[in-house]
Design a protein around this motif. Sequence first.
Motif, PDB file in Angstrom:
ATOM      1  N   TRP A  95       0.800  -1.221   0.000  1.00 34.34           N
ATOM      2  CA  TRP A  95       0.000   0.000   0.000  1.00 34.34           C
ATOM      3  C   TRP A  95       0.835   1.274   0.000  1.00 34.34           C
ATOM      4  O   TRP A  95       0.316   2.358   0.262  1.00 34.34           O
ATOM      5  CB  TRP A  95      -0.986  -0.014   1.159  1.00 34.34           C
ATOM      6  N   SER A  96       2.112   1.172  -0.301  1.00 34.84           N
ATOM      7  CA  SER A  96       2.930   2.345  -0.613  1.00 34.84           C
ATOM      8  C   SER A  96       2.857   2.524  -2.124  1.00 34.84           C
ATOM      9  O   SER A  96       3.603   1.884  -2.872  1.00 34.84           O
ATOM     10  CB  SER A  96       4.382   2.152  -0.147  1.00 34.84           C
ATOM     11  N   VAL A  97       1.944   3.365  -2.587  1.00 28.73           N
ATOM     12  CA  VAL A  97       1.610   3.396  -4.010  1.00 28.73           C
ATOM     13  C   VAL A  97       2.383   4.498  -4.739  1.00 28.73           C
ATOM     14  O   VAL A  97       2.878   5.445  -4.124  1.00 28.73           O
ATOM     15  CB  VAL A  97       0.090   3.598  -4.220  1.00 28.73           C
ATOM     16  N   SER A  98       2.470   4.345  -6.049  1.00 27.14           N
ATOM     17  CA  SER A  98       3.097   5.345  -6.915  1.00 27.14           C
ATOM     18  C   SER A  98       2.139   5.705  -8.041  1.00 27.14           C
ATOM     19  O   SER A  98       1.338   4.873  -8.480  1.00 27.14           O
ATOM     20  CB  SER A  98       4.409   4.817  -7.502  1.00 27.14           C
ATOM     21  N   ILE A  99       2.241   6.948  -8.512  1.00 26.04           N
ATOM     22  CA  ILE A  99       1.360   7.459  -9.563  1.00 26.04           C
ATOM     23  C   ILE A  99       2.204   8.092 -10.656  1.00 26.04           C
ATOM     24  O   ILE A  99       3.170   8.800 -10.381  1.00 26.04           O
ATOM     25  CB  ILE A  99       0.362   8.500  -9.005  1.00 26.04           C
ATOM     26  N   ASP A 100       1.828   7.846 -11.904  1.00 29.69           N
ATOM     27  CA  ASP A 100       2.472   8.504 -13.035  1.00 29.69           C
ATOM     28  C   ASP A 100       1.654   8.212 -14.287  1.00 29.69           C
ATOM     29  O   ASP A 100       0.624   7.537 -14.231  1.00 29.69           O
ATOM     30  CB  ASP A 100       3.920   8.022 -13.205  1.00 29.69           C
ATOM     31  N   SER A 101       2.111   8.728 -15.417  1.00 30.55           N
ATOM     32  CA  SER A 101       1.438   8.468 -16.683  1.00 30.55           C
ATOM     33  C   SER A 101       2.473   8.159 -17.746  1.00 30.55           C
ATOM     34  O   SER A 101       3.657   8.464 -17.598  1.00 30.55           O
ATOM     35  CB  SER A 101       0.602   9.682 -17.118  1.00 30.55           C
ATOM     36  N   THR A 102       2.020   7.525 -18.823  1.00 30.97           N
ATOM     37  CA  THR A 102       2.876   7.287 -19.984  1.00 30.97           C
ATOM     38  C   THR A 102       2.089   7.674 -21.227  1.00 30.97           C
ATOM     39  O   THR A 102       0.879   7.474 -21.295  1.00 30.97           O
ATOM     40  CB  THR A 102       3.324   5.807 -20.075  1.00 30.97           C
ATOM     41  N   ILE A 103       2.777   8.259 -22.194  1.00 33.03           N
ATOM     42  CA  ILE A 103       2.115   8.734 -23.409  1.00 33.03           C
ATOM     43  C   ILE A 103       2.371   7.750 -24.538  1.00 33.03           C
ATOM     44  O   ILE A 103       3.487   7.252 -24.702  1.00 33.03           O
ATOM     45  CB  ILE A 103       2.597  10.156 -23.767  1.00 33.03           C
ATOM     46  N   ASN A 104       1.319   7.445 -25.301  1.00 37.57           N
ATOM     47  CA  ASN A 104       1.400   6.453 -26.365  1.00 37.57           C
ATOM     48  C   ASN A 104       0.855   7.037 -27.663  1.00 37.57           C
ATOM     49  O   ASN A 104      -0.220   7.650 -27.671  1.00 37.57           O
ATOM     50  CB  ASN A 104       0.604   5.202 -25.987  1.00 37.57           C
ATOM     51  N   ARG A 105       1.579   6.835 -28.715  1.00 32.20           N
ATOM     52  CA  ARG A 105       1.179   7.348 -30.013  1.00 32.20           C
ATOM     53  C   ARG A 105      -0.093   6.662 -30.500  1.00 32.20           C
ATOM     54  O   ARG A 105      -0.243   5.444 -30.369  1.00 32.20           O
ATOM     55  CB  ARG A 105       2.311   7.124 -31.014  1.00 32.20           C
ATOM     56  N   ALA A 106      -1.005   7.443 -31.055  1.00 30.59           N
ATOM     57  CA  ALA A 106      -2.219   6.889 -31.647  1.00 30.59           C
ATOM     58  C   ALA A 106      -1.980   6.622 -33.125  1.00 30.59           C
ATOM     59  O   ALA A 106      -1.628   7.531 -33.880  1.00 30.59           O
ATOM     60  CB  ALA A 106      -3.393   7.850 -31.460  1.00 30.59           C
ATOM     61  N   HIS A 107      -2.140   5.387 -33.528  1.00 27.61           N
ATOM     62  CA  HIS A 107      -1.998   5.007 -34.934  1.00 27.61           C
ATOM     63  C   HIS A 107      -3.108   5.670 -35.753  1.00 27.61           C
ATOM     64  O   HIS A 107      -4.170   6.023 -35.219  1.00 27.61           O
ATOM     65  CB  HIS A 107      -2.082   3.486 -35.045  1.00 27.61           C
ATOM     66  N   GLN A 108      -2.887   5.811 -37.046  1.00 31.08           N
ATOM     67  CA  GLN A 108      -3.884   6.466 -37.891  1.00 31.08           C
ATOM     68  C   GLN A 108      -5.215   5.709 -37.892  1.00 31.08           C
ATOM     69  O   GLN A 108      -6.275   6.313 -38.059  1.00 31.08           O
ATOM     70  CB  GLN A 108      -3.368   6.596 -39.321  1.00 31.08           C
ATOM     71  N   HIS A 109      -5.182   4.392 -37.652  1.00 30.51           N
ATOM     72  CA  HIS A 109      -6.420   3.623 -37.582  1.00 30.51           C
ATOM     73  C   HIS A 109      -7.239   3.967 -36.348  1.00 30.51           C
ATOM     74  O   HIS A 109      -8.445   3.709 -36.311  1.00 30.51           O
ATOM     75  CB  HIS A 109      -6.112   2.123 -37.581  1.00 30.51           C
ATOM     76  N   ALA A 110      -6.599   4.543 -35.341  1.00 31.57           N
ATOM     77  CA  ALA A 110      -7.307   4.902 -34.104  1.00 31.57           C
ATOM     78  C   ALA A 110      -7.872   6.308 -34.153  1.00 31.57           C
ATOM     79  O   ALA A 110      -8.688   6.676 -33.296  1.00 31.57           O
ATOM     80  CB  ALA A 110      -6.358   4.784 -32.907  1.00 31.57           C
ATOM     81  N   ALA A 111      -7.445   7.096 -35.131  1.00 30.14           N
ATOM     82  CA  ALA A 111      -7.725   8.535 -35.090  1.00 30.14           C
ATOM     83  C   ALA A 111      -8.655   9.009 -36.201  1.00 30.14           C
ATOM     84  O   ALA A 111      -8.646  10.184 -36.549  1.00 30.14           O
ATOM     85  CB  ALA A 111      -6.411   9.311 -35.161  1.00 30.14           C
ATOM     86  N   ASN A 112      -9.452   8.092 -36.761  1.00 26.92           N
ATOM     87  CA  ASN A 112     -10.299   8.501 -37.881  1.00 26.92           C
ATOM     88  C   ASN A 112     -11.775   8.625 -37.526  1.00 26.92           C
ATOM     89  O   ASN A 112     -12.634   8.624 -38.394  1.00 26.92           O
ATOM     90  CB  ASN A 112     -10.124   7.544 -39.076  1.00 26.92           C
ATOM     91  N   LEU A 113     -12.087   8.729 -36.222  1.00 28.99           N
ATOM     92  CA  LEU A 113     -13.458   9.011 -35.800  1.00 28.99           C
ATOM     93  C   LEU A 113     -13.603  10.496 -35.500  1.00 28.99           C
ATOM     94  O   LEU A 113     -12.660  11.136 -35.014  1.00 28.99           O
ATOM     95  CB  LEU A 113     -13.814   8.219 -34.535  1.00 28.99           C
ATOM     96  N   PRO A 114     -14.773  11.082 -35.768  1.00 25.93           N
ATOM     97  CA  PRO A 114     -14.992  12.479 -35.357  1.00 25.93           C
ATOM     98  C   PRO A 114     -14.867  12.595 -33.838  1.00 25.93           C
ATOM     99  O   PRO A 114     -15.296  11.695 -33.098  1.00 25.93           O
ATOM    100  CB  PRO A 114     -16.432  12.757 -35.806  1.00 25.93           C
ATOM    101  N   ARG A 115     -14.264  13.673 -33.368  1.00 24.88           N
ATOM    102  CA  ARG A 115     -14.121  13.831 -31.928  1.00 24.88           C
ATOM    103  C   ARG A 115     -14.222  15.305 -31.551  1.00 24.88           C
ATOM    104  O   ARG A 115     -13.829  16.190 -32.310  1.00 24.88           O
ATOM    105  CB  ARG A 115     -12.797  13.247 -31.435  1.00 24.88           C
ATOM    106  N   ASP A 116     -14.743  15.540 -30.367  1.00 18.95           N
ATOM    107  CA  ASP A 116     -14.876  16.891 -29.819  1.00 18.95           C
ATOM    108  C   ASP A 116     -13.717  17.107 -28.858  1.00 18.95           C
ATOM    109  O   ASP A 116     -13.764  16.660 -27.706  1.00 18.95           O
ATOM    110  CB  ASP A 116     -16.220  17.038 -29.116  1.00 18.95           C
TER     111      ASP A 116
END
Length: 300
Positions: A95-116
Amino acid sequence: MSRSAVLSDSQWALIQPVLPSSTGRAGRPFRDDRHVVEGIIYRYRCGLPWRDVPAEFGPWQTLWKRHRRYSGEGVWDEVLSVLLTDADARGLVDWSVSIDSTINRAHQHAANLPRDTGAPSNYTNLREEPADHAIGRSRGGLSTKIHALVDGHGRPLVLLTSPGQAGDSPMFPYLMDQLRIARSGAGRPRTRPERVRADKAYSSRAIRAHLRERGIEAVIPQPSDQIGHRIRRGSRGGRPPGFDRDDYKNRNVVERNFATFKQWRGLATRYDKLAITYRGGAVLRAITIWSKALIGAHSH
């Protein structure tokens, strides 16, 4: 062992009882659950298009629909919750926890939906697809962040997604709110870690106050601008916050967690159009990590 081997019998024995086909939920039972679940894991492990998953796992349409359903209905989260309850009862959760984030590239197949891109995301309802699909534009192009809260051994407890350009600090309260591990017996779920380790991006008055009010030790260094501002204010700047430099060295477990996650190519690069299914893949990765930990504990 073949390259298509995915889950051991012991892992499946931990996962299978929580799935809808085993819990008496309404609807036609899924008799092919193991093949389908293994096919979904195989897809994320290899980063394949759904259509290219080997036929031995069943029709690709079935794999996709099952993963979409299990991600949207919270089935993967439920499986992880059951595993975490078992792990905590066995004393495996640090229960000694750690927090962080990692950034991941979005492939062109993931990015072809309309988005706000200006719409706010609802991180309290993980079954609702965000209007921006958790895709944003950062220096590297279109990307997604995975935010993780891990235990002291680097094993994931909470996973959230956001657009790649989103800051880390605003996600902190949502990660903490999602930390709930049920007891194996009577009693309320445990929600309070002993300490939280985080880097300078999480050094804010709001975060430190939140931890202090809950009696949680903050192991967070101050950035140089905050130190300089406090010194310039003199006595009005107050005392510097406590910081255990030696304990902070243990924060590297969250970085190692991301390295483990990105061994699955379908997580290292986002191919999913929907944030719900991409996060579902990340939760599925957490399920495999905790099921292995529990099997290791059983063997000892």
